[in-house]
Design a protein around this motif. Sequence first.
Motif, PDB file in Angstrom:
ATOM      1  N   LEU A  20       0.826  -1.208   0.000  1.00  0.00           N
ATOM      2  CA  LEU A  20       0.000   0.000   0.000  1.00  0.00           C
ATOM      3  C   LEU A  20       0.858   1.254   0.000  1.00  0.00           C
ATOM      4  O   LEU A  20       0.565   2.231  -0.707  1.00  0.00           O
ATOM      5  CB  LEU A  20      -0.921  -0.015   1.225  1.00  0.00           C
ATOM      6  CG  LEU A  20      -1.824   1.208   1.426  1.00  0.00           C
ATOM      7  CD1 LEU A  20      -2.841   1.303   0.300  1.00  0.00           C
ATOM      8  CD2 LEU A  20      -2.525   1.138   2.780  1.00  0.00           C
ATOM      9  N   LEU A  21       1.936   1.223   0.764  1.00  0.00           N
ATOM     10  CA  LEU A  21       2.825   2.383   0.832  1.00  0.00           C
ATOM     11  C   LEU A  21       3.561   2.597  -0.481  1.00  0.00           C
ATOM     12  O   LEU A  21       3.621   3.726  -0.998  1.00  0.00           O
ATOM     13  CB  LEU A  21       3.822   2.188   1.978  1.00  0.00           C
ATOM     14  CG  LEU A  21       4.853   3.298   2.190  1.00  0.00           C
ATOM     15  CD1 LEU A  21       4.181   4.586   2.621  1.00  0.00           C
ATOM     16  CD2 LEU A  21       5.895   2.875   3.220  1.00  0.00           C
ATOM     17  N   HIS A  22       4.115   1.540  -1.049  1.00  0.00           N
ATOM     18  CA  HIS A  22       4.931   1.667  -2.256  1.00  0.00           C
ATOM     19  C   HIS A  22       4.109   1.960  -3.500  1.00  0.00           C
ATOM     20  O   HIS A  22       4.550   2.717  -4.372  1.00  0.00           O
ATOM     21  CB  HIS A  22       5.738   0.381  -2.465  1.00  0.00           C
ATOM     22  CG  HIS A  22       6.983   0.331  -1.641  1.00  0.00           C
ATOM     23  ND1 HIS A  22       7.968  -0.616  -1.818  1.00  0.00           N
ATOM     24  CD2 HIS A  22       7.419   1.112  -0.635  1.00  0.00           C
ATOM     25  CE1 HIS A  22       8.947  -0.411  -0.952  1.00  0.00           C
ATOM     26  NE2 HIS A  22       8.627   0.627  -0.223  1.00  0.00           N
ATOM     27  N   PHE A  23       2.930   1.364  -3.595  1.00  0.00           N
ATOM     28  CA  PHE A  23       2.195   1.412  -4.852  1.00  0.00           C
ATOM     29  C   PHE A  23       1.091   2.462  -4.883  1.00  0.00           C
ATOM     30  O   PHE A  23       0.616   2.811  -5.964  1.00  0.00           O
ATOM     31  CB  PHE A  23       1.585   0.039  -5.153  1.00  0.00           C
ATOM     32  CG  PHE A  23       2.602  -1.067  -5.211  1.00  0.00           C
ATOM     33  CD1 PHE A  23       3.883  -0.825  -5.685  1.00  0.00           C
ATOM     34  CD2 PHE A  23       2.291  -2.342  -4.787  1.00  0.00           C
ATOM     35  CE1 PHE A  23       4.826  -1.830  -5.737  1.00  0.00           C
ATOM     36  CE2 PHE A  23       3.231  -3.360  -4.838  1.00  0.00           C
ATOM     37  CZ  PHE A  23       4.506  -3.101  -5.311  1.00  0.00           C
ATOM     38  N   ILE A  24       0.680   2.982  -3.719  1.00  0.00           N
ATOM     39  CA  ILE A  24      -0.414   3.961  -3.699  1.00  0.00           C
ATOM     40  C   ILE A  24      -0.009   5.242  -2.966  1.00  0.00           C
ATOM     41  O   ILE A  24      -0.069   6.342  -3.527  1.00  0.00           O
ATOM     42  CB  ILE A  24      -1.680   3.354  -3.054  1.00  0.00           C
ATOM     43  CG1 ILE A  24      -2.181   2.168  -3.888  1.00  0.00           C
ATOM     44  CG2 ILE A  24      -2.777   4.406  -2.929  1.00  0.00           C
ATOM     45  CD1 ILE A  24      -3.397   1.487  -3.314  1.00  0.00           C
ATOM     46  N   VAL A  25       0.412   5.107  -1.704  1.00  0.00           N
ATOM     47  CA  VAL A  25       0.636   6.291  -0.871  1.00  0.00           C
ATOM     48  C   VAL A  25       1.802   7.128  -1.401  1.00  0.00           C
ATOM     49  O   VAL A  25       1.661   8.337  -1.649  1.00  0.00           O
ATOM     50  CB  VAL A  25       0.881   5.874   0.594  1.00  0.00           C
ATOM     51  CG1 VAL A  25       1.220   7.097   1.441  1.00  0.00           C
ATOM     52  CG2 VAL A  25      -0.349   5.176   1.156  1.00  0.00           C
ATOM     53  N   LEU A  26       2.967   6.502  -1.576  1.00  0.00           N
ATOM     54  CA  LEU A  26       4.143   7.264  -2.005  1.00  0.00           C
ATOM     55  C   LEU A  26       3.992   7.854  -3.405  1.00  0.00           C
ATOM     56  O   LEU A  26       4.341   9.026  -3.614  1.00  0.00           O
ATOM     57  CB  LEU A  26       5.389   6.379  -1.918  1.00  0.00           C
ATOM     58  CG  LEU A  26       5.904   6.106  -0.503  1.00  0.00           C
ATOM     59  CD1 LEU A  26       7.104   5.168  -0.538  1.00  0.00           C
ATOM     60  CD2 LEU A  26       6.270   7.399   0.204  1.00  0.00           C
ATOM     61  N   MET A  94       6.666   4.683  -9.257  1.00  0.00           N
ATOM     62  CA  MET A  94       7.064   5.392  -8.048  1.00  0.00           C
ATOM     63  C   MET A  94       8.403   6.097  -8.239  1.00  0.00           C
ATOM     64  O   MET A  94       8.600   7.232  -7.790  1.00  0.00           O
ATOM     65  CB  MET A  94       7.143   4.431  -6.864  1.00  0.00           C
ATOM     66  CG  MET A  94       7.267   5.156  -5.527  1.00  0.00           C
ATOM     67  SD  MET A  94       7.652   4.081  -4.147  1.00  0.00           S
ATOM     68  CE  MET A  94       9.340   3.688  -4.510  1.00  0.00           C
ATOM     69  N   LEU A  95       9.343   5.447  -8.922  1.00  0.00           N
ATOM     70  CA  LEU A  95      10.633   6.085  -9.193  1.00  0.00           C
ATOM     71  C   LEU A  95      10.462   7.312 -10.083  1.00  0.00           C
ATOM     72  O   LEU A  95      11.140   8.331  -9.886  1.00  0.00           O
ATOM     73  CB  LEU A  95      11.580   5.080  -9.847  1.00  0.00           C
ATOM     74  CG  LEU A  95      12.047   3.913  -8.971  1.00  0.00           C
ATOM     75  CD1 LEU A  95      12.857   2.921  -9.802  1.00  0.00           C
ATOM     76  CD2 LEU A  95      12.874   4.411  -7.801  1.00  0.00           C
ATOM     77  N   LEU A  96       9.553   7.225 -11.045  1.00  0.00           N
ATOM     78  CA  LEU A  96       9.309   8.366 -11.929  1.00  0.00           C
ATOM     79  C   LEU A  96       8.707   9.538 -11.159  1.00  0.00           C
ATOM     80  O   LEU A  96       9.132  10.695 -11.329  1.00  0.00           O
ATOM     81  CB  LEU A  96       8.384   7.940 -13.069  1.00  0.00           C
ATOM     82  CG  LEU A  96       8.150   8.963 -14.184  1.00  0.00           C
ATOM     83  CD1 LEU A  96       9.450   9.247 -14.923  1.00  0.00           C
ATOM     84  CD2 LEU A  96       7.089   8.456 -15.151  1.00  0.00           C
TER      85      LEU A  96
END
Length: 257
Positions: A20-26, A94-96
Amino acid sequence: MLCGVKKKMTANNRSRNRSLLHFIVLPLLFLTVALLGGLRISADHALIFVAPPLVTFVLAVLLMLLFVRGRLLEFNRWVASDRPPLKNISHGWMLLTLFFASAQAFNSVLPERGLLHWLFSFFFLWTLWNNQFSSFNARRLLRSLTVLFGTAFVLKHMLLASLYSPDGGWLKRVAGALLQGVALGTLDAPSFAPATGYISFFTITLYVAGLLLLTFASDDEIDEAVYRNQLAVRESVLDDGASQPSIEESRERTLSD
């Protein structure tokens, strides 16, 4: 039995929270920073979007390299051929967003034009370039970036905003007395409404908060990997011990022979 089920549920919840943190929140947080970093409010309360200059992308590249050196980003674990395509796409997204958020974070604290724009840019370039050859971890890097962006924010949105304010002030009078021989065009900068400083503060706070979440998520992954390795070693030792005959069995076998 109950202990094993509880550990499995804890591991599943931890994995879901990390996803959830890596794919949505951040990504949403960094995308918000990328959108707000170029937002300005003029003196007549009109919304202005300032495109990031080229130097901010150079600074963002240097900062991403620092993230890799500080092990805040690990490309070999995030994007790999043995990972599911959806995870690779999500990590790439996320990196982008992190890259453009970094560029817009610099854009938020850089003066828009004039000599001060290049002085601030040189300050950032010099600091990030020197850090390329320093040894640090993710938390030390985060503290350094907090001080760096905080200093630039205070200089631009507090000191320089008072300097270029149409109402003037003591700082403007002092600067006028000290810089009488300097051409006004070299220190020229647009004047914005005070709300611009609040937007920039919110943007930098969101950016640092995102990096903080990313740091703790990376530490959590490392701790879990270490725990899994220790558990695997422990199970292998127990299996080896169970497969070897005990001392009494060896003695009885020797006596029987």
